[in-house]
Design a protein around this motif. Structure first.
Motif, short mmCIF file in Angstrom:
data_model
loop_
_atom_site.label_atom_id
_atom_site.label_comp_id
_atom_site.label_asym_id
_atom_site.label_seq_id
_atom_site.Cartn_x
_atom_site.Cartn_y
_atom_site.Cartn_z
N TYR A 100 0.78 -1.20 0.10
CA TYR A 100 0.10 0.29 0.09
C TYR A 100 0.83 1.12 -0.01
N THR A 110 -5.65 3.24 -2.48
CA THR A 110 -5.88 2.19 -1.83
C THR A 110 -6.99 2.33 -0.72
N TYR A 277 -6.18 -2.96 -3.91
CA TYR A 277 -6.03 -3.35 -2.63
C TYR A 277 -5.03 -4.69 -2.61
#
Length: 320
Positions: A100, A110, A277
């Motif tokens: 992330y 994200t 993600y």
């Protein structure tokens, strides 16, 4: 003579690649890193080294395979060997936090996420997130490990302090904003040689385990003879002519992080915004979806490795 070396810990997930390497008559060797010895005083053999170590190795009783792979990659990189998906890619594979942060660094959105260690801090993290619905997931995961959806703090407390709590292998539990999609699917973007190959629509109506490998599909169905009915809508479908403006950013992201092969998963919310993600640098391909679409990821990967091996051999010939 230089070879292609495949670094891995799961024979089932490597079979399709080795099949194509054999078809192309390429010299190769498998390095299964569940355990072993590495002589740090020696020089590695000549060749192209493709790392496909998996974050979910501990689910197959290969708990320390990623750590051993990291040592092997450090040895290879110290001697300037050609490594596909090297130590940086492995670092992202085993840590969603690292994923992330790297995605955000590249300007990629994200879901809102908090990282926590300790049960009381999981509860605190969810309170800080302050979302009506949220999910938990493992920092080092794969195959949807630790993913649970909650609509209340009470339900989270029952889970965390109950018998069903799934302890993450590295101790880190993520609390993440739940992205509600208008339709139950996500899109997985496949990259080979640093370039976009194709996108796969993945049906999420049956849950969060989204591993596209044939071995995962069989495991999900609990019966090898029971196969999805394409006419009814397969779980994995390759999208013809897919394009999204994020593809350029994805390619920039994988280049910035020295990744050559990856599957990047994203979900679109009801407002049309795409949230990324997951980055899987041990990407697999679903053979049924590929057969329908007439595209074959492992074959393209084998050809990419062939081109890298030819480039290395030509370089050695010119140097010699």
């Amino acid at each position: 003579m230089p070879k292609i070396y495949v670094i891995h810990e799961n024979d089932e997930w490597t079979e399709h690649l080795t099949k194509h390497l054999k078809e192309l008559e390429l010299p190769f060797e498998l390095w299964h890193l569940k355990e072993g010895i590495i002589d740090l005083n020696s020089e590695p053999p000549a060749g192209v080294f493709y790392n496909r170590m998996s974050a979910s190795s501990h689910t197959r009783d290969h708990r320390y395979a990623p750590e051993f792979a990291e040592a092997v990659l450090a040895w290879l990189e110290r001697h300037d060997r050609k490594v596909i998906n090297g130590s940086r890619a492995l670092r992202l594979e085993v840590s969603k936090v690292n994923q992330y942060m790297a995605l955000n660094q590249s300007g990629i959105t994200t879901p809102k996420t908090l990282s926590s260690v300790g049960k009381e801090h999981i509860i605190e993290a969810a309170e800080r997130l302050n979302e009506p619905s949220f999910i938990t997931k493992h920092n080092r995961a794969g195959k949807g490990q630790g993913v649970q959806l909650f609509h209340s703090m009470e339900a989270l407390r029952e889970y965390v302090y109950g018998d069903r709590f799934d302890e993450p292998v590295d101790g880190i539990t993520l609390i993440q904003q739940y992205i509600e999609a208008p339709e139950p699917y996500i899109v997985r973007h496949e990259f080979i040689g640093g370039r976009f190959a194709y996108a796969v629509k993945v049906d999420t109506s049956e849950g969060f385990e989204l591993c596209p490998a044939d071995a995962c599909s069989i495991e999900d169905l609990n019966c090898p003879a029971e196969q999805p009915d394409i006419a009814k809508g397969a779980k994995f479908q390759i999208l013809d002519g897919y394009y999204h403006p994020l593809l350029k950013k994805y390619e920039e992201f994988i280049q910035a992080n020295d990744i050559q092969v990856a599957g990047i998963e994203a979900i679109q919310d009801k407002n049309g915004e795409l949230y990324t993600y997951d980055v899987n640098t041990n990407t697999n391909y679903n053979s049924e979806a590929e057969a329908v679409a007439g595209v074959y990821g492992m074959l393209e990967l084998a050809r990419f490795l062939e081109a890298e091996l030819n480039r290395l051999c030509e370089k050695q010939t010119n140097a010699g």
